[in-house]
Design a protein around this motif. Structure first.
Motif, PDB file in Angstrom:
ATOM      1  N   ASN A   2       0.831  -1.182   0.000  1.00 49.57           N
ATOM      2  CA  ASN A   2       0.000   0.000   0.000  1.00 49.57           C
ATOM      3  C   ASN A   2       0.877   1.248   0.000  1.00 49.57           C
ATOM      4  N   LEU A   3       0.411   2.275  -0.673  1.00 47.45           N
ATOM      5  CA  LEU A   3       1.145   3.525  -0.740  1.00 47.45           C
ATOM      6  C   LEU A   3       0.157   4.673  -0.668  1.00 47.45           C
ATOM      7  N   THR A   4       0.420   5.624   0.230  1.00 46.72           N
ATOM      8  CA  THR A   4      -0.381   6.843   0.274  1.00 46.72           C
ATOM      9  C   THR A   4       0.535   8.029   0.017  1.00 46.72           C
ATOM     10  N   ILE A   5      -0.014   9.012  -0.686  1.00 50.57           N
ATOM     11  CA  ILE A   5       0.746  10.194  -1.063  1.00 50.57           C
ATOM     12  C   ILE A   5      -0.092  11.415  -0.714  1.00 50.57           C
ATOM     13  N   ASP A   6       0.413  12.259   0.171  1.00 53.83           N
ATOM     14  CA  ASP A   6      -0.247  13.518   0.515  1.00 53.83           C
ATOM     15  C   ASP A   6       0.564  14.639  -0.108  1.00 53.83           C
ATOM     16  N   LEU A   7      -0.108  15.479  -0.877  1.00 53.88           N
ATOM     17  CA  LEU A   7       0.564  16.541  -1.616  1.00 53.88           C
ATOM     18  C   LEU A   7      -0.054  17.878  -1.247  1.00 53.88           C
ATOM     19  N   ASN A   8       0.776  18.843  -0.905  1.00 57.42           N
ATOM     20  CA  ASN A   8       0.329  20.179  -0.550  1.00 57.42           C
ATOM     21  C   ASN A   8       1.150  21.182  -1.359  1.00 57.42           C
ATOM     22  N   GLU A   9       0.481  21.899  -2.246  1.00 55.07           N
ATOM     23  CA  GLU A   9       1.178  22.861  -3.098  1.00 55.07           C
ATOM     24  C   GLU A   9       0.829  24.271  -2.665  1.00 55.07           C
ATOM     25  N   ASN A  10       1.865  25.073  -2.413  1.00 60.01           N
ATOM     26  CA  ASN A  10       1.697  26.466  -2.027  1.00 60.01           C
ATOM     27  C   ASN A  10       2.638  27.295  -2.878  1.00 60.01           C
ATOM     28  N   ASP A  11       2.075  27.977  -3.867  1.00 61.06           N
ATOM     29  CA  ASP A  11       2.847  28.733  -4.843  1.00 61.06           C
ATOM     30  C   ASP A  11       3.754  27.753  -5.583  1.00 61.06           C
ATOM     31  N   LYS A  12       5.053  27.896  -5.510  1.00 60.65           N
ATOM     32  CA  LYS A  12       5.976  27.007  -6.223  1.00 60.65           C
ATOM     33  C   LYS A  12       6.635  25.992  -5.295  1.00 60.65           C
ATOM     34  N   VAL A  13       6.142  25.902  -4.055  1.00 59.36           N
ATOM     35  CA  VAL A  13       6.679  24.941  -3.098  1.00 59.36           C
ATOM     36  C   VAL A  13       5.686  23.799  -2.936  1.00 59.36           C
ATOM     37  N   ILE A  14       6.166  22.590  -3.171  1.00 60.34           N
ATOM     38  CA  ILE A  14       5.309  21.405  -3.095  1.00 60.34           C
ATOM     39  C   ILE A  14       5.866  20.493  -2.009  1.00 60.34           C
ATOM     40  N   ASP A  15       5.050  20.256  -0.988  1.00 63.02           N
ATOM     41  CA  ASP A  15       5.420  19.351   0.091  1.00 63.02           C
ATOM     42  C   ASP A  15       4.672  18.039  -0.116  1.00 63.02           C
ATOM     43  N   VAL A  16       5.423  16.948  -0.097  1.00 61.50           N
ATOM     44  CA  VAL A  16       4.862  15.626  -0.362  1.00 61.50           C
ATOM     45  C   VAL A  16       5.229  14.702   0.793  1.00 61.50           C
ATOM     46  N   LYS A  17       4.239  13.985   1.305  1.00 63.61           N
ATOM     47  CA  LYS A  17       4.487  12.968   2.339  1.00 63.61           C
ATOM     48  C   LYS A  17       4.099  11.625   1.747  1.00 63.61           C
ATOM     49  N   VAL A  18       5.071  10.707   1.718  1.00 66.35           N
ATOM     50  CA  VAL A  18       4.854   9.380   1.148  1.00 66.35           C
ATOM     51  C   VAL A  18       4.860   8.377   2.299  1.00 66.35           C
ATOM     52  N   ASN A  19       3.883   7.461   2.283  1.00 69.76           N
ATOM     53  CA  ASN A  19       3.756   6.475   3.341  1.00 69.76           C
ATOM     54  C   ASN A  19       3.536   5.099   2.721  1.00 69.76           C
ATOM     55  N   GLY A  20       4.363   4.117   3.104  1.00 68.22           N
ATOM     56  CA  GLY A  20       4.182   2.761   2.610  1.00 68.22           C
ATOM     57  C   GLY A  20       5.412   2.222   1.907  1.00 68.22           C
ATOM     58  N   GLU A  21       5.173   1.382   0.911  1.00 70.03           N
ATOM     59  CA  GLU A  21       6.250   0.745   0.155  1.00 70.03           C
ATOM     60  C   GLU A  21       6.255   1.255  -1.277  1.00 70.03           C
ATOM     61  N   ILE A  22       7.461   1.537  -1.794  1.00 73.70           N
ATOM     62  CA  ILE A  22       7.606   1.977  -3.181  1.00 73.70           C
ATOM     63  C   ILE A  22       8.286   0.836  -3.936  1.00 73.70           C
ATOM     64  N   ASP A  23       7.508   0.160  -4.777  1.00 75.41           N
ATOM     65  CA  ASP A  23       8.025  -0.972  -5.535  1.00 75.41           C
ATOM     66  C   ASP A  23       7.408  -0.968  -6.932  1.00 75.41           C
ATOM     67  N   ALA A  24       7.582  -2.054  -7.651  1.00 70.89           N
ATOM     68  CA  ALA A  24       7.099  -2.128  -9.035  1.00 70.89           C
ATOM     69  C   ALA A  24       5.592  -1.919  -9.132  1.00 70.89           C
ATOM     70  N   TYR A  25       4.854  -2.260  -8.084  1.00 67.74           N
ATOM     71  CA  TYR A  25       3.398  -2.116  -8.114  1.00 67.74           C
ATOM     72  C   TYR A  25       2.940  -0.705  -7.758  1.00 67.74           C
ATOM     73  N   THR A  26       3.657  -0.051  -6.826  1.00 68.55           N
ATOM     74  CA  THR A  26       3.211   1.263  -6.344  1.00 68.55           C
ATOM     75  C   THR A  26       3.939   2.440  -6.992  1.00 68.55           C
ATOM     76  N   ALA A  27       5.102   2.202  -7.582  1.00 62.04           N
ATOM     77  CA  ALA A  27       5.881   3.292  -8.194  1.00 62.04           C
ATOM     78  C   ALA A  27       5.094   4.056  -9.265  1.00 62.04           C
ATOM     79  N   PRO A  28       4.310   3.393 -10.121  1.00 55.73           N
ATOM     80  CA  PRO A  28       3.544   4.156 -11.107  1.00 55.73           C
ATOM     81  C   PRO A  28       2.557   5.147 -10.475  1.00 55.73           C
ATOM     82  N   LYS A  29       1.977   4.775  -9.344  1.00 57.33           N
ATOM     83  CA  LYS A  29       1.070   5.679  -8.625  1.00 57.33           C
ATOM     84  C   LYS A  29       1.836   6.912  -8.142  1.00 57.33           C
ATOM     85  N   LEU A  30       3.022   6.705  -7.604  1.00 61.14           N
ATOM     86  CA  LEU A  30       3.854   7.812  -7.136  1.00 61.14           C
ATOM     87  C   LEU A  30       4.245   8.717  -8.294  1.00 61.14           C
TER      88      LEU A  30
END
Length: 110
Positions: A2-30
């Motif tokens: 499982n992979l969750t991605i929280d993205l917060n964009e403020n002007d040109k600054v993008i804060d991203v919090k990634v939670n879980g595993e990044i592998d062949a199945y979840t990398a395309p989602k990221l």
């Protein structure tokens, strides 16, 4: 896997919090979640990886692609909160020498 991605964009600054595993199945989602933001000019992307429990070479490929796209558009990519295991993965591949990686967490996504 499982992979969750929280993205917060403020002007040109993008804060991203990634939670879980990044592998062949979840990398395309990221990749899909971050690629359009990476194509903006002069963007600063802070990616918090402190909650990533596993990453394979597919995940590394996503970050290499992000790094290249963001740099080509005059921006900066910061990978923060890397565990010792993830940090070692970037160092072994030589990416630690060219990418901005840090064990500390920076950015605004909680």
């Amino acid at each position: 896997m499982n992979l969750t991605i929280d993205l917060n964009e403020n002007d040109k600054v993008i804060d991203v919090k990634v939670n879980g595993e990044i592998d062949a199945y979840t990398a395309p989602k990221l990749k899909d979640a971050l690629s359009s933001s990476a194509e903006e000019e002069n963007v600063v992307m802070n990616v918090d990886l402190s909650e990533v429990s596993y990453m394979d070479s597919t995940g590394l490929g996503v970050f290499v692609g992000l790094f290249k796209t963001i740099n080509a558009n005059g921006g900066q990519l910061y990978l923060n909160g890397l565990s010792e295991r993830l940090k070692r993965l970037f160092e072994i591949t030589g990416l630690g020498d060219i990418m901005n990686i840090n064990s500390e967490v920076k950015g605004g996504v909680e």
